[in-house]
Design an enzyme around this catalytic site. Structure first.
Site, PDB file in Angstrom:
ATOM      1  N   LYS A 111     -65.944  -5.602 -55.838  1.00  0.00           N
ATOM      2  CA  LYS A 111     -65.260  -6.891 -55.760  1.00  0.00           C
ATOM      3  C   LYS A 111     -63.882  -6.984 -54.821  1.00  0.00           C
ATOM      4  CE  LYS A 111     -67.128  -9.168 -59.905  1.00  0.00           C
ATOM      5  NZ  LYS A 111     -66.850  -9.998 -61.098  1.00  0.00           N
ATOM      6  N   LYS A 203     -78.058  -8.043 -55.417  1.00  0.00           N
ATOM      7  CA  LYS A 203     -78.249  -8.613 -56.573  1.00  0.00           C
ATOM      8  C   LYS A 203     -78.028 -10.364 -56.405  1.00  0.00           C
ATOM      9  CE  LYS A 203     -74.131  -8.507 -59.160  1.00  0.00           C
ATOM     10  NZ  LYS A 203     -73.099  -8.045 -59.950  1.00  0.00           N
ATOM     11  N   LYS A 206     -73.327 -15.436 -57.886  1.00  0.00           N
ATOM     12  CA  LYS A 206     -72.558 -16.587 -57.981  1.00  0.00           C
ATOM     13  C   LYS A 206     -71.971 -16.704 -56.630  1.00  0.00           C
ATOM     14  CE  LYS A 206     -71.472 -16.526 -63.069  1.00  0.00           C
ATOM     15  NZ  LYS A 206     -70.834 -16.045 -63.990  1.00  0.00           N
TER      16      LYS A 206
HETATM   17  P1  TYM Z   1     -71.282 -12.697 -65.168  1.00  0.00           P
HETATM   18  O1  TYM Z   1     -70.410 -13.862 -65.742  1.00  0.00           O
HETATM   19  O2  TYM Z   1     -70.915 -12.194 -63.847  1.00  0.00           O
HETATM   20  O3  TYM Z   1     -72.499 -12.876 -65.496  1.00  0.00           O
HETATM   21  C1  TYM Z   1     -72.942 -13.277 -66.796  1.00  0.00           C
HETATM   22  C2  TYM Z   1     -74.333 -12.257 -67.349  1.00  0.00           C
HETATM   23  O4  TYM Z   1     -75.389 -12.492 -66.286  1.00  0.00           O
HETATM   24  C3  TYM Z   1     -75.725 -11.275 -65.907  1.00  0.00           C
HETATM   25  N1  TYM Z   1     -76.283 -11.438 -64.547  1.00  0.00           N
HETATM   26  C4  TYM Z   1     -77.360 -10.949 -64.021  1.00  0.00           C
HETATM   27  N2  TYM Z   1     -78.275 -10.493 -64.778  1.00  0.00           N
HETATM   28  C5  TYM Z   1     -79.759 -10.099 -63.978  1.00  0.00           C
HETATM   29  N3  TYM Z   1     -79.559 -10.187 -62.815  1.00  0.00           N
HETATM   30  C6  TYM Z   1     -78.505 -10.562 -61.802  1.00  0.00           C
HETATM   31  N4  TYM Z   1     -78.713 -10.848 -60.728  1.00  0.00           N
HETATM   32  C7  TYM Z   1     -77.400 -11.070 -62.580  1.00  0.00           C
HETATM   33  N5  TYM Z   1     -76.348 -11.463 -62.467  1.00  0.00           N
HETATM   34  C8  TYM Z   1     -75.438 -11.571 -63.513  1.00  0.00           C
HETATM   35  C9  TYM Z   1     -74.492 -10.248 -66.177  1.00  0.00           C
HETATM   36  O5  TYM Z   1     -75.097  -8.995 -66.352  1.00  0.00           O
HETATM   37  C10 TYM Z   1     -74.149 -10.940 -67.489  1.00  0.00           C
HETATM   38  O6  TYM Z   1     -74.805 -10.345 -68.607  1.00  0.00           O
HETATM   39  N6  TYM Z   1     -68.279  -9.036 -67.128  1.00  0.00           N
HETATM   40  C11 TYM Z   1     -69.098 -10.002 -67.386  1.00  0.00           C
HETATM   41  C12 TYM Z   1     -68.552 -11.353 -68.548  1.00  0.00           C
HETATM   42  C13 TYM Z   1     -68.347 -10.570 -69.449  1.00  0.00           C
HETATM   43  C14 TYM Z   1     -68.757 -10.061 -70.943  1.00  0.00           C
HETATM   44  C15 TYM Z   1     -67.803  -9.653 -71.833  1.00  0.00           C
HETATM   45  C16 TYM Z   1     -70.297  -9.682 -70.981  1.00  0.00           C
HETATM   46  C17 TYM Z   1     -66.829 -10.570 -69.952  1.00  0.00           C
HETATM   47  N7  TYM Z   1     -66.481  -9.903 -71.263  1.00  0.00           N
HETATM   48  C18 TYM Z   1     -68.034  -9.059 -72.965  1.00  0.00           C
HETATM   49  C19 TYM Z   1     -70.483  -9.294 -72.324  1.00  0.00           C
HETATM   50  C20 TYM Z   1     -69.499  -8.703 -73.155  1.00  0.00           C
HETATM   51  C21 TYM Z   1     -69.521 -10.813 -66.212  1.00  0.00           C
HETATM   52  O7  TYM Z   1     -69.061 -10.691 -65.125  1.00  0.00           O
HETATM   53  O8  TYM Z   1     -70.659 -11.575 -66.251  1.00  0.00           O
END
Ligand code: TYM
Length: 341
Positions: A111, A203, A206
């Site tokens: 990032k 992957k 967003k």
């Molecule tokens: P974020 O917002 O990027 O994504 C949300 C969830 O979607 C999953 N994800 C995917 N799964 C499969 N294929 C993909 N291409 C893909 N892109 C995203 C992510 O793995 C996630 O589960 N750091 C986290 C948010 C967070 C969090 C937490 C998660 C903050 N605190 C505590 C769990 C527990 C994140 O950036 O997710």
């Protein structure tokens, strides 16, 4: 006591990867666990600071949770910034985590890109805030996509070091097995890592500049159909066995998406579509995607139009979350040795 926690960033463009890798699995878990699902708005400002539409992005993730089937009456849905314990515990964890641990985080490197000196300190500290999110509720299980695996390992390391370094005051307070649980990641299924529709080595994300790389949860049937029809493939027909997907990332991705949407394994999907041309398989995938995603997108739009309802869900959820968080923070402050008034 077992508890599920997970979070999603309100950074816009919620997509099929977020749904299949995370949100859809949140829905299933509510049958067996108490669950807390958080819109992590404090994480959302780590990469891009000023987002004029942040409020609506927060409401959109909330709407997606509800539209997907999470029951806000039974489970807790709230946004992170409304419970101050997240920031407080993150600070303590900044003092628990070692700089060497943080330097190993691959997502920070991705990032931050080349201009690392210019990345925010918040982006660097992202994983300790994430550990705080989870451990503030002493959650035992965390459903996420594959890309979050390293962050969950760090969460365990933080919990373990806290438990070790404060072993004496923790034992004095009667916690037999440490204060924080060693949280278990729940990662898996055929769509733990959904790839870009334009490039099977990246992957689905967003932030990809091409909207054709992802299916957004708010895409209508036409957009879904167009994106799947244009998705990159290779010239061979589909293999009849899973092993035949090796070295064919685009084929593997589409088969994984089909499998996840139809609650089957990739092997089962290939039993039906082995030797099929992509044109036929894509047509079936369009139908399935529209059938499964259409109603969710429509419900999201309906809910988003009712900001007052969404805000009331977040408000109620924040209150319930705060009650748990405050209890944890009171104990943490005693364990660390802060004088409480
Ligand atoms: P974020 O917002 O990027 O994504 C949300 C969830 O979607 C999953 N994800 C995917 N799964 C499969 N294929 C993909 N291409 C893909 N892109 C995203 C992510 O793995 C996630 O589960 N750091 C986290 C948010 C967070 C969090 C937490 C998660 C903050 N605190 C505590 C769990 C527990 C994140 O950036 O997710």
């Amino acid at each position: 006591k077992e508890l599920v926690f997970s979070g999603v960033q309100p950074t816009g463009n919620l997509h099929l990867g977020n749904y299949l890798g995370a949100i859809r699995r949140f829905v299933a878990l509510q049958e067996t666990y108490d669950c807390i699902y958080c819109v992590v708005d404090m994480h959302a400002i780590t990469a891009e600071l000023y987002q004029p539409d942040l409020k609506n992005q927060i409401r959109e993730v909330t709407a997606a949770f509800i539209a997907a089937g999470i029951d806000p009456k039974k489970q807790i849905i709230f946004n992170q910034s409304q419970v101050s314990g997240h920031a407080e515990l993150a600070w303590i964890f900044n003092c628990v985590a070692r700089i060497g641990w943080m330097n190993r985080m691959t997502q920070f490197k991705e990032k931050a890109g080349k201009d690392r000196e210019n990345a925010s300190l918040g982006l660097y500290a992202y994983p300790t805030l994430m550990a705080a999110d989870i451990l503030l509720y002493r959650a035992t299980h965390v459903p996420v996509g594959e890309d979050q695996k390293q962050h969950l390992e760090l969460t365990r390391d933080v919990a373990q070091k806290f438990n070790n370094d404060f072993a004496a005051p923790i034992a004095e307070r009667g916690h037999e097995d440490g204060f924080f649980p060693l949280t278990e990641p729940l990662i898996g299924g055929p769509a733990a890592r959904v790839m870009s529709l334009r490039d099977g080595s990246k992957k689905m994300s967003k932030s990809d500049p091409s909207d054709f790389s992802r299916i957004n949860l708010t895409d209508d049937a036409d957009a879904i159909a167009q994106k799947i029809r244009k998705a990159k493939t290779d010239p061979e027909p589909l293999p009849s066995e899973e092993a035949g997907l090796a070295g064919r990332p685009e084929a593997e991705n589409l088969v994984g998406i089909y499998a996840a949407l139809s609650d089957r394994t990739k092997a089962e999907v290939l039993r039906d579509f082995g030797n099929a041309q992509f044109s036929a398989f894509k047509a079936a995938l369009v139908d399935l995607s529209v059938e499964k995603l259409g109603p969710i997108g429509a419900e999201m739009k309906r809910l988003k139009a009712d900001a007052a309802y969404i805000d009331s869900v977040l408000d109620e959820g924040s209150g319930r979350a705060r009650a748990i968080a405050d209890r944890t923070m009171a104990e943490v402050k005693d364990i660390v040795g802060f004088v409480r008034s």
